[in-house]
Write a protein that holds these residues in place. Structure first.
Motif, PDB file in Angstrom:
ATOM      1  N   VAL A 142       0.867  -1.178   0.000  1.00 56.67           N
ATOM      2  CA  VAL A 142       0.000   0.000   0.000  1.00 56.67           C
ATOM      3  C   VAL A 142       0.905   1.230   0.000  1.00 56.67           C
ATOM      4  O   VAL A 142       1.703   1.425   0.912  1.00 56.67           O
ATOM      5  N   ILE A 143       0.782   2.062  -1.024  1.00 52.15           N
ATOM      6  CA  ILE A 143       1.585   3.286  -1.124  1.00 52.15           C
ATOM      7  C   ILE A 143       0.736   4.448  -0.637  1.00 52.15           C
ATOM      8  O   ILE A 143      -0.280   4.790  -1.243  1.00 52.15           O
ATOM      9  N   ALA A 144       1.149   5.032   0.475  1.00 49.51           N
ATOM     10  CA  ALA A 144       0.428   6.163   1.067  1.00 49.51           C
ATOM     11  C   ALA A 144       1.439   7.171   1.593  1.00 49.51           C
ATOM     12  O   ALA A 144       1.328   7.675   2.712  1.00 49.51           O
ATOM     13  N   SER A 145       2.437   7.459   0.758  1.00 52.60           N
ATOM     14  CA  SER A 145       3.586   8.267   1.203  1.00 52.60           C
ATOM     15  C   SER A 145       3.319   9.752   1.216  1.00 52.60           C
ATOM     16  O   SER A 145       4.195  10.547   1.581  1.00 52.60           O
ATOM     17  N   GLY A 146       2.123  10.179   0.826  1.00 54.11           N
ATOM     18  CA  GLY A 146       1.730  11.567   1.030  1.00 54.11           C
ATOM     19  C   GLY A 146       2.403  12.553   0.104  1.00 54.11           C
ATOM     20  O   GLY A 146       2.734  12.242  -1.049  1.00 54.11           O
ATOM     21  N   SER A 147       2.611  13.758   0.624  1.00 52.04           N
ATOM     22  CA  SER A 147       3.170  14.843  -0.185  1.00 52.04           C
ATOM     23  C   SER A 147       4.011  15.753   0.692  1.00 52.04           C
ATOM     24  O   SER A 147       3.995  15.658   1.922  1.00 52.04           O
ATOM     25  N   SER A 148       4.745  16.635   0.040  1.00 56.68           N
ATOM     26  CA  SER A 148       5.558  17.628   0.749  1.00 56.68           C
ATOM     27  C   SER A 148       5.173  19.017   0.254  1.00 56.68           C
ATOM     28  O   SER A 148       4.650  19.181  -0.851  1.00 56.68           O
ATOM     29  N   ALA A 149       5.429  20.022   1.083  1.00 55.15           N
ATOM     30  CA  ALA A 149       5.055  21.389   0.744  1.00 55.15           C
ATOM     31  C   ALA A 149       6.006  21.973  -0.299  1.00 55.15           C
ATOM     32  O   ALA A 149       7.217  21.759  -0.250  1.00 55.15           O
ATOM     33  N   LYS A 150       5.448  22.718  -1.244  1.00 54.65           N
ATOM     34  CA  LYS A 150       6.264  23.432  -2.220  1.00 54.65           C
ATOM     35  C   LYS A 150       6.801  24.725  -1.603  1.00 54.65           C
ATOM     36  O   LYS A 150       6.137  25.353  -0.773  1.00 54.65           O
ATOM     37  N   ARG A 151       8.001  25.122  -2.024  1.00 51.52           N
ATOM     38  CA  ARG A 151       8.633  26.337  -1.515  1.00 51.52           C
ATOM     39  C   ARG A 151       9.302  27.080  -2.667  1.00 51.52           C
ATOM     40  O   ARG A 151       9.597  26.497  -3.710  1.00 51.52           O
ATOM     41  N   PHE A 152       9.571  28.354  -2.444  1.00 52.62           N
ATOM     42  CA  PHE A 152      10.309  29.147  -3.421  1.00 52.62           C
ATOM     43  C   PHE A 152      11.815  29.071  -3.179  1.00 52.62           C
ATOM     44  O   PHE A 152      12.601  29.101  -4.119  1.00 52.62           O
ATOM     45  N   THR A 153      12.230  29.046  -1.912  1.00 49.62           N
ATOM     46  CA  THR A 153      13.652  29.053  -1.569  1.00 49.62           C
ATOM     47  C   THR A 153      13.896  28.090  -0.404  1.00 49.62           C
ATOM     48  O   THR A 153      12.965  27.530   0.178  1.00 49.62           O
ATOM     49  N   ASP A 154      15.188  27.942  -0.067  1.00 43.95           N
ATOM     50  CA  ASP A 154      15.569  27.180   1.125  1.00 43.95           C
ATOM     51  C   ASP A 154      15.950  28.110   2.269  1.00 43.95           C
ATOM     52  O   ASP A 154      16.546  27.672   3.259  1.00 43.95           O
ATOM     53  N   HIS A 155      15.605  29.391   2.150  1.00 44.86           N
ATOM     54  CA  HIS A 155      15.967  30.358   3.183  1.00 44.86           C
ATOM     55  C   HIS A 155      15.275  30.003   4.501  1.00 44.86           C
ATOM     56  O   HIS A 155      14.098  29.645   4.504  1.00 44.86           O
ATOM     57  N   PRO A 156      16.002  30.099   5.633  1.00 47.60           N
ATOM     58  CA  PRO A 156      15.405  29.711   6.920  1.00 47.60           C
ATOM     59  C   PRO A 156      14.235  30.573   7.353  1.00 47.60           C
ATOM     60  O   PRO A 156      13.473  30.183   8.240  1.00 47.60           O
ATOM     61  N   ASP A 158       1.272  21.446  -2.794  1.00 43.79           N
ATOM     62  CA  ASP A 158       2.130  20.353  -2.372  1.00 43.79           C
ATOM     63  C   ASP A 158       2.578  19.545  -3.579  1.00 43.79           C
ATOM     64  O   ASP A 158       2.048  19.689  -4.677  1.00 43.79           O
ATOM     65  N   ALA A 159       3.580  18.712  -3.344  1.00 44.21           N
ATOM     66  CA  ALA A 159       4.097  17.812  -4.383  1.00 44.21           C
ATOM     67  C   ALA A 159       4.078  16.398  -3.838  1.00 44.21           C
ATOM     68  O   ALA A 159       4.559  16.149  -2.730  1.00 44.21           O
ATOM     69  N   PRO A 160       3.503  15.439  -4.566  1.00 47.58           N
ATOM     70  CA  PRO A 160       3.464  14.060  -4.084  1.00 47.58           C
ATOM     71  C   PRO A 160       4.863  13.529  -3.779  1.00 47.58           C
ATOM     72  O   PRO A 160       5.818  13.806  -4.502  1.00 47.58           O
ATOM     73  N   GLU A 161       4.972  12.779  -2.683  1.00 49.81           N
ATOM     74  CA  GLU A 161       6.247  12.174  -2.290  1.00 49.81           C
ATOM     75  C   GLU A 161       6.467  10.902  -3.093  1.00 49.81           C
ATOM     76  O   GLU A 161       6.276   9.792  -2.600  1.00 49.81           O
ATOM     77  N   GLY A 162       6.895  11.089  -4.343  1.00 50.76           N
ATOM     78  CA  GLY A 162       7.051   9.942  -5.223  1.00 50.76           C
ATOM     79  C   GLY A 162       8.451   9.738  -5.758  1.00 50.76           C
ATOM     80  O   GLY A 162       8.657   8.871  -6.612  1.00 50.76           O
ATOM     81  N   ASP A 163       9.443  10.480  -5.247  1.00 48.22           N
ATOM     82  CA  ASP A 163      10.804  10.329  -5.749  1.00 48.22           C
ATOM     83  C   ASP A 163      11.329   8.910  -5.549  1.00 48.22           C
ATOM     84  O   ASP A 163      12.107   8.412  -6.364  1.00 48.22           O
ATOM     85  N   TRP A 164      10.896   8.284  -4.465  1.00 45.19           N
ATOM     86  CA  TRP A 164      11.391   6.922  -4.182  1.00 45.19           C
ATOM     87  C   TRP A 164      10.862   5.899  -5.178  1.00 45.19           C
ATOM     88  O   TRP A 164      11.353   4.776  -5.253  1.00 45.19           O
ATOM     89  N   LEU A 165       9.879   6.315  -5.984  1.00 44.39           N
ATOM     90  CA  LEU A 165       9.302   5.429  -6.997  1.00 44.39           C
ATOM     91  C   LEU A 165       9.876   5.679  -8.389  1.00 44.39           C
ATOM     92  O   LEU A 165       9.445   5.043  -9.354  1.00 44.39           O
ATOM     93  N   ALA A 166      10.842   6.607  -8.494  1.00 46.68           N
ATOM     94  CA  ALA A 166      11.318   7.062  -9.804  1.00 46.68           C
ATOM     95  C   ALA A 166      11.823   5.922 -10.685  1.00 46.68           C
ATOM     96  O   ALA A 166      11.622   5.932 -11.906  1.00 46.68           O
TER      97      ALA A 166
END
Length: 388
Positions: free
Chosen positions: A106-120, A238-246
């Motif tokens: 079962v793949i339910a790895s969710g998503s991550s938030a999109k951002r413009f920069t990596d600034h703290p 958000d962006a789906p957390e699918g890099d591990w499926l590449a």
């Protein structure tokens, strides 16, 4: 309904509401084999919608709003992320190098938030730890620029104003209108302005880091206008957390597409923010808390019984709290046109409204400050219940 596949080792990747629901559904429908759950966060499952509605406004040390404990009996890997899927070996690789074999997945790895920069000083809110970091900063009462006027952006804007921050919110068009429609969107905008939020209609071209350590972060709009703040909060999707499926061969144009029962193939299903569901116009995601629950129920049952499982069929439900407004909606949103006022006023809130939209292309209901059980709100949307 019986289990007709002799699985011995099912793995669930993702321990949010979709992953937890999948585990419970598997057990409730008779699966007695080994069950493993991979959870990227160090926390047990908690209410993600509560992050912007309640957590940001609290003071002092807090804990996530944990979901009720489950008796699924799974081996749980907290704080570990899946980094690869090997279909030939039927194995998941974790970020600590460990391998977990499966015969059902079962793949339910969710998503991550999109951002413009990596600034703290650019924040996003996807996890409980994200919310804690932002809340700590907001209690210093900085000037805040929020990018995005959907539910998350507006709820954070509401919390920031309650704390005492100066808040500017940038959004293309009226906030909330693309989610709820112009009628309810206008009510949200009016409430935000009444509480001192500056609303700017514009599209962000660039976010620039400050020249000095304490200088403002500058948001450059496509119009040429610049907006500065001590902190930026990006709520731009958000962006789906699918890099591990590449390298798995499961993705189509970078998307994990499923059928009407949540199946990727015979032995793999998906649910929640990662899953692209079939629609009349192709495939789309439904990144809602209630949608993740219903998808997980359908997909995990389909893993066990195949076509005996009913296709996904549910009426969406969504709620938001912002600027003194509590809005609960069910049905086909966003909606257009003027609503029918089904009921007006309650003892607890004389200004409460129960609204309904109906027509050939839409069937929806909204409770604005109006207390009503979710099943009844759904029946209002379909016209099967009208309060006396």
């Amino acid at each position: 309904m019986h289990v007709d596949r002799n699985y011995e080792n099912i793995v669930i990747v993702g321990y949010g509401i979709a992953g937890m629901t999948a585990a419970d559904t598997l057990r409730s429908h008779g699966y007695q084999g080994r069950l493993a759950i991979v959870g990227g966060e160090p926390h047990e499952p908690y209410s993600r919608p509560a992050l912007s509605k309640a957590v940001l406004a609290d003071v002092g040390t807090i804990e996530p709003q944990y979901l009720p404990a489950s008796d699924h009996g799974a081996r749980v890997f907290l704080g570990n992320r899946a980094v690869a899927l090997d279909l030939k070996r039927s194995s998941i690789t974790l970020d600590n190098g460990e391998h977990i074999d499966f015969d059902g997945l079962v793949i339910a790895s969710g998503s991550s938030a999109k951002r413009f920069t990596d600034h703290p000083r650019e924040f996003s809110v996807r996890s409980h730890d994200d919310a804690l970091r932002l809340r700590t900063r907001l209690h210093d009462q900085p000037s805040v620029v929020i990018l995005g006027g959907g539910p998350l952006g507006m709820e954070i804007a509401s919390a920031a104003r309650k704390i005492g921050c100066a808040v500017t919110l940038v959004h293309r068009g009226p906030p909330m209108a693309s989610h709820l429609g112009p009628y309810l969107g206008s009510r949200c905008s009016e409430a935000a302005r009444a509480q001192g939020v500056e609303l700017i209609d514009g599209r962000v071209a660039e976010v620039c880091a400050p020249d000095s350590a304490d200088g403002p972060i500058t948001v450059c709009l496509e119009s040429g206008q610049e907006v500065g703040g001590d902190v930026i909060v990006s709520t731009i999707g958000d962006a789906p957390e699918g890099d591990w499926l590449a390298d798995s061969g499961l993705l189509t144009d970078g998307r994990l597409k499923v059928d009407t029962r949540g199946r990727v193939n015979e032995h793999i299903v998906a649910a929640g923010d990662i899953a692209w569901l079939p629609t009349a116009d192709g495939h789309e995601r439904q990144p809602l808390w209630t949608a993740a629950i219903e998808q997980a129920k359908t997909a995990s049952l389909a893993l066990l019984v195949g076509d005996e499982a009913p296709p996904l069929d549910f009426q969406s439900y969504f709620w938001t709290e912002q600027f003194g407004l509590t809005i609960r909606v069910s049905g086909d949103f966003p909606v257009h046109g003027e609503p029918e006022v089904v009921a007006r006023g309650q003892k607890a809130n004389p200004d409460a409204l129960l609204l309904r939209w109906s027509g050939d292309a839409q069937s929806a209901a909204a409770a604005v400050g109006y207390r009503i059980a979710i099943p009844k709100l759904r029946k209002v949307a379909t016209g099967d219940f009208l309060p006396s």
